[in-house]
Every structure is written in structure tokens, then in C-alpha cells.
Design a protein around this motif. Structure first.
Motif, PDB file in Angstrom:
ATOM      1  N   LEU A  21       0.830  -1.208   0.000  1.00  0.00           N
ATOM      2  CA  LEU A  21       0.000   0.000   0.000  1.00  0.00           C
ATOM      3  C   LEU A  21       0.866   1.260   0.000  1.00  0.00           C
ATOM      4  CD1 LEU A  21      -2.774  -1.176   2.451  1.00  0.00           C
ATOM      5  CD2 LEU A  21      -3.124  -0.485   0.070  1.00  0.00           C
ATOM      6  N   ARG A  22       1.928   1.247   0.795  1.00  0.00           N
ATOM      7  CA  ARG A  22       2.830   2.412   0.814  1.00  0.00           C
ATOM      8  C   ARG A  22       3.440   2.651  -0.565  1.00  0.00           C
ATOM      9  NH1 ARG A  22       4.781  -0.128   5.558  1.00  0.00           N
ATOM     10  NH2 ARG A  22       3.813   0.791   7.373  1.00  0.00           N
ATOM     11  N   ASN A  23       3.789   1.575  -1.244  1.00  0.00           N
ATOM     12  CA  ASN A  23       4.387   1.699  -2.579  1.00  0.00           C
ATOM     13  C   ASN A  23       3.363   2.082  -3.637  1.00  0.00           C
ATOM     14  OD1 ASN A  23       6.887   1.012  -1.543  1.00  0.00           O
ATOM     15  ND2 ASN A  23       6.706  -1.136  -2.105  1.00  0.00           N
ATOM     16  N   SER A  24       2.107   1.738  -3.410  1.00  0.00           N
ATOM     17  CA  SER A  24       1.075   1.959  -4.411  1.00  0.00           C
ATOM     18  C   SER A  24       0.373   3.309  -4.262  1.00  0.00           C
ATOM     19  CB  SER A  24       0.045   0.823  -4.342  1.00  0.00           C
ATOM     20  OG  SER A  24      -0.987   1.044  -5.258  1.00  0.00           O
ATOM     21  N   ILE A  25      -0.234   3.543  -3.111  1.00  0.00           N
ATOM     22  CA  ILE A  25      -1.068   4.742  -2.953  1.00  0.00           C
ATOM     23  C   ILE A  25      -0.577   5.704  -1.874  1.00  0.00           C
ATOM     24  CG2 ILE A  25      -3.156   3.686  -3.886  1.00  0.00           C
ATOM     25  CD1 ILE A  25      -4.068   3.276  -0.962  1.00  0.00           C
ATOM     26  N   GLN A  26       0.456   5.351  -1.166  1.00  0.00           N
ATOM     27  CA  GLN A  26       1.056   6.213  -0.154  1.00  0.00           C
ATOM     28  C   GLN A  26       0.026   6.805   0.812  1.00  0.00           C
ATOM     29  OE1 GLN A  26       3.112   8.952  -2.693  1.00  0.00           O
ATOM     30  NE2 GLN A  26       4.725   7.504  -3.146  1.00  0.00           N
ATOM     31  N   PRO A  27      -0.643   5.950   1.588  1.00  0.00           N
ATOM     32  CA  PRO A  27      -1.649   6.450   2.523  1.00  0.00           C
ATOM     33  C   PRO A  27      -1.012   7.292   3.626  1.00  0.00           C
ATOM     34  CG  PRO A  27      -1.219   4.144   2.937  1.00  0.00           C
ATOM     35  CD  PRO A  27      -0.470   4.504   1.688  1.00  0.00           C
ATOM     36  N   LYS A  28      -1.773   8.234   4.141  1.00  0.00           N
ATOM     37  CA  LYS A  28      -1.288   9.083   5.219  1.00  0.00           C
ATOM     38  C   LYS A  28      -1.162   8.278   6.518  1.00  0.00           C
ATOM     39  CE  LYS A  28      -2.255  13.565   7.283  1.00  0.00           C
ATOM     40  NZ  LYS A  28      -3.188  14.690   7.302  1.00  0.00           N
ATOM     41  N   THR A  29      -2.147   7.403   6.778  1.00  0.00           N
ATOM     42  CA  THR A  29      -2.160   6.603   7.999  1.00  0.00           C
ATOM     43  C   THR A  29      -2.486   5.159   7.665  1.00  0.00           C
ATOM     44  OG1 THR A  29      -2.996   8.512   9.227  1.00  0.00           O
ATOM     45  CG2 THR A  29      -3.183   6.364  10.302  1.00  0.00           C
ATOM     46  N   LEU A  30      -1.695   4.243   8.218  1.00  0.00           N
ATOM     47  CA  LEU A  30      -1.964   2.808   8.101  1.00  0.00           C
ATOM     48  C   LEU A  30      -2.145   2.254   9.505  1.00  0.00           C
ATOM     49  CD1 LEU A  30       0.488   1.351   5.435  1.00  0.00           C
ATOM     50  CD2 LEU A  30      -1.985   1.129   5.465  1.00  0.00           C
ATOM     51  N   LEU A  31      -3.332   1.734   9.773  1.00  0.00           N
ATOM     52  CA  LEU A  31      -3.620   1.141  11.073  1.00  0.00           C
ATOM     53  C   LEU A  31      -3.709  -0.365  10.918  1.00  0.00           C
ATOM     54  CD1 LEU A  31      -6.456   3.638  12.030  1.00  0.00           C
ATOM     55  CD2 LEU A  31      -4.084   3.706  12.814  1.00  0.00           C
ATOM     56  N   HIS A  32      -3.349  -1.087  11.991  1.00  0.00           N
ATOM     57  CA  HIS A  32      -3.394  -2.550  11.930  1.00  0.00           C
ATOM     58  C   HIS A  32      -4.140  -3.093  13.133  1.00  0.00           C
ATOM     59  CE1 HIS A  32      -1.492  -6.591  12.845  1.00  0.00           C
ATOM     60  NE2 HIS A  32      -2.216  -6.784  11.766  1.00  0.00           N
ATOM     61  N   ALA A  33      -5.052  -4.029  12.887  1.00  0.00           N
ATOM     62  CA  ALA A  33      -5.744  -4.766  13.941  1.00  0.00           C
ATOM     63  C   ALA A  33      -5.520  -6.239  13.663  1.00  0.00           C
ATOM     64  CB  ALA A  33      -7.234  -4.446  13.940  1.00  0.00           C
ATOM     65  N   SER A  34      -5.137  -6.968  14.689  1.00  0.00           N
ATOM     66  CA  SER A  34      -4.896  -8.407  14.497  1.00  0.00           C
ATOM     67  C   SER A  34      -6.080  -9.253  14.941  1.00  0.00           C
ATOM     68  CB  SER A  34      -3.631  -8.838  15.239  1.00  0.00           C
ATOM     69  OG  SER A  34      -3.766  -8.585  16.616  1.00  0.00           O
ATOM     70  N   SER A  35      -7.159  -8.609  15.390  1.00  0.00           N
ATOM     71  CA  SER A  35      -8.349  -9.344  15.814  1.00  0.00           C
ATOM     72  C   SER A  35      -9.588  -8.488  15.583  1.00  0.00           C
ATOM     73  CB  SER A  35      -8.255  -9.706  17.299  1.00  0.00           C
ATOM     74  OG  SER A  35      -8.361  -8.533  18.089  1.00  0.00           O
ATOM     75  N   ILE A  36     -10.734  -9.123  15.681  1.00  0.00           N
ATOM     76  CA  ILE A  36     -11.999  -8.407  15.526  1.00  0.00           C
ATOM     77  C   ILE A  36     -12.155  -7.392  16.660  1.00  0.00           C
ATOM     78  CG2 ILE A  36     -14.513  -8.683  15.587  1.00  0.00           C
ATOM     79  CD1 ILE A  36     -14.092 -11.345  14.055  1.00  0.00           C
ATOM     80  N   VAL A  37     -11.776  -7.767  17.869  1.00  0.00           N
ATOM     81  CA  VAL A  37     -11.884  -6.864  19.020  1.00  0.00           C
ATOM     82  C   VAL A  37     -11.023  -5.616  18.803  1.00  0.00           C
ATOM     83  CG1 VAL A  37     -11.419  -6.629  21.494  1.00  0.00           C
ATOM     84  CG2 VAL A  37     -12.467  -8.721  20.621  1.00  0.00           C
ATOM     85  N   GLN A  38      -9.787  -5.801  18.338  1.00  0.00           N
ATOM     86  CA  GLN A  38      -8.922  -4.647  18.056  1.00  0.00           C
ATOM     87  C   GLN A  38      -9.523  -3.769  16.965  1.00  0.00           C
ATOM     88  OE1 GLN A  38      -5.003  -6.128  17.139  1.00  0.00           O
ATOM     89  NE2 GLN A  38      -4.353  -6.035  19.279  1.00  0.00           N
ATOM     90  N   ALA A  39     -10.093  -4.388  15.940  1.00  0.00           N
ATOM     91  CA  ALA A  39     -10.709  -3.620  14.852  1.00  0.00           C
ATOM     92  C   ALA A  39     -11.881  -2.789  15.379  1.00  0.00           C
ATOM     93  CB  ALA A  39     -11.175  -4.558  13.740  1.00  0.00           C
ATOM     94  N   GLU A  40     -12.706  -3.392  16.213  1.00  0.00           N
ATOM     95  CA  GLU A  40     -13.844  -2.663  16.790  1.00  0.00           C
ATOM     96  C   GLU A  40     -13.364  -1.475  17.614  1.00  0.00           C
ATOM     97  OE1 GLU A  40     -15.696  -5.945  18.799  1.00  0.00           O
ATOM     98  OE2 GLU A  40     -16.990  -6.406  17.086  1.00  0.00           O
ATOM     99  N   THR A  41     -12.281  -1.654  18.359  1.00  0.00           N
ATOM    100  CA  THR A  41     -11.714  -0.568  19.160  1.00  0.00           C
ATOM    101  C   THR A  41     -11.240   0.570  18.259  1.00  0.00           C
ATOM    102  OG1 THR A  41     -11.031  -2.117  20.876  1.00  0.00           O
ATOM    103  CG2 THR A  41      -9.931   0.018  20.850  1.00  0.00           C
ATOM    104  N   ILE A  42     -10.589   0.228  17.159  1.00  0.00           N
ATOM    105  CA  ILE A  42     -10.117   1.259  16.219  1.00  0.00           C
ATOM    106  C   ILE A  42     -11.300   2.012  15.617  1.00  0.00           C
ATOM    107  CG2 ILE A  42      -8.989   1.622  13.975  1.00  0.00           C
ATOM    108  CD1 ILE A  42      -7.000  -0.608  14.836  1.00  0.00           C
ATOM    109  N   PHE A  43     -12.363   1.299  15.255  1.00  0.00           N
ATOM    110  CA  PHE A  43     -13.549   1.969  14.712  1.00  0.00           C
ATOM    111  C   PHE A  43     -14.134   2.939  15.743  1.00  0.00           C
ATOM    112  CE2 PHE A  43     -13.747  -1.390  11.447  1.00  0.00           C
ATOM    113  CZ  PHE A  43     -14.053  -0.612  10.336  1.00  0.00           C
ATOM    114  N   MET A  44     -14.241   2.503  17.002  1.00  0.00           N
ATOM    115  CA  MET A  44     -14.799   3.365  18.051  1.00  0.00           C
ATOM    116  C   MET A  44     -13.923   4.591  18.271  1.00  0.00           C
ATOM    117  SD  MET A  44     -16.560   0.977  20.993  1.00  0.00           S
ATOM    118  CE  MET A  44     -15.003   0.732  21.788  1.00  0.00           C
ATOM    119  N   LYS A  45     -12.604   4.404  18.351  1.00  0.00           N
ATOM    120  CA  LYS A  45     -11.696   5.533  18.563  1.00  0.00           C
ATOM    121  C   LYS A  45     -11.737   6.499  17.384  1.00  0.00           C
ATOM    122  CE  LYS A  45      -8.411   3.447  21.751  1.00  0.00           C
ATOM    123  NZ  LYS A  45      -7.031   2.978  21.959  1.00  0.00           N
TER     124      LYS A  45
END
Length: 133
Positions: A21-45
Motif C-alpha cells: 500500500l505504501r508503494n502503491s497509494i502512499q496512505p497518510k495513515t496505516l492502522l493494523h488490527a490483528s483481531s476483531i476486538v482490536q478492529a472494533e476498538t479502532i472503529f470506536m476511537k
């Protein structure tokens, strides 16, 4: 392109996708969640601080086979305009049909490559114009 969330339990796969993704579209922010719970936390934050996600890359098999489908459905229900691209090793026709019925914006079969990523991104309308950096 501002903010991308990668939901992937395999750290190496998440790092590979992030680098592509960095090489292709150069996003400003890349976030990573390794579980559904972590993903839900990122969505809430993200909602709390007013930062919206621009795209989600979702592994189909996180903790259990096909458990990413339930998350895909919830994301599509709660954030209907948020592009979700499924990234998985699953390529059996029945599984593909099941995933497609949940209406992801893209479907990439592992192993990942720049060509597969760019073909998928070209289909997602948010990436069709020369993306923001």
C-alpha cells in the motif's frame, strides 16, 4: 488517501500488505488490527476523535474460519460508504460466493502482489482519481 485499516491476524501478511500500500497509494495513515476486538476498538476511537477511515482491508479468516464475514457484514451495515476489500487465501467457489453475497468492494486472493492490489484498487471508486497524499 488518508487512513487505511488492515485487519489481519498474521503479522507478516499485514506488513507485506502495508508495504504494498505504501508503494502503491502512499496512505497518510496505516492502522493494523490483528483481531476483531482490536478492529472494533479502532472503529470506536476513529469515531470519537472524528477521524474517519477511508478503506479497510479485511482478512477472511482471523481467529476462526470465515469469521471475517460477520465483521464484513457489520462494517457494511454501520459504514455503508466505507470500502472493504477482503484479502484471503480462500478461493473455493462456495466460499467466494458466500463472501460476494456480503458485498465487499474487492476480493484479493493471497499471495499478495502489487499487480493484484492495483487491479483491486482500480475497481474501488475512492482510488480511481489520483489519490491524495
Amino acid at each position: 488517501m488518508k487512513s487505511i485499516l488492515i485487519i489481519e491476524d498474521n503479522k507478516v501478511m499485514a506488513q507485506i500488505l502495508a508495504q504494498l500500500l505504501r508503494n502503491s497509494i502512499q496512505p497518510k495513515t496505516l492502522l493494523h488490527a490483528s483481531s476483531i476486538v482490536q478492529a472494533e476498538t479502532i472503529f470506536m476511537k476513529s469515531q470519537l476523535v472524528g477521524n474517519s477511515l477511508d478503506c479497510v482491508f479485511l482478512d477472511l479468516n482471523l481467529n476462526m474460519p470465515l469469521d471475517g464475514l460477520a465483521l464484513l457484514s457489520r462494517i457494511k451495515q454501520e459504514y455503508p460508504n466505507l470500502p472493504v476489500i477482503v484479502v484471503t487465501a480462500e478461493n473455493e467457489m462456495e466460499t467466494v460466493k458466500k463472501v460476494i453475497s456480503h458485498k465487499p468492494d474487492g476480493y484479493i486472493v493471497k499471495p499478495l502482489s502489487m499487480q493484484k492490489l492495483n487491479q483491486c484498487l482500480a475497481k474501488v471508486s475512492i482510488f480511481q482519481l489520483d489519490t491524495e497524499k
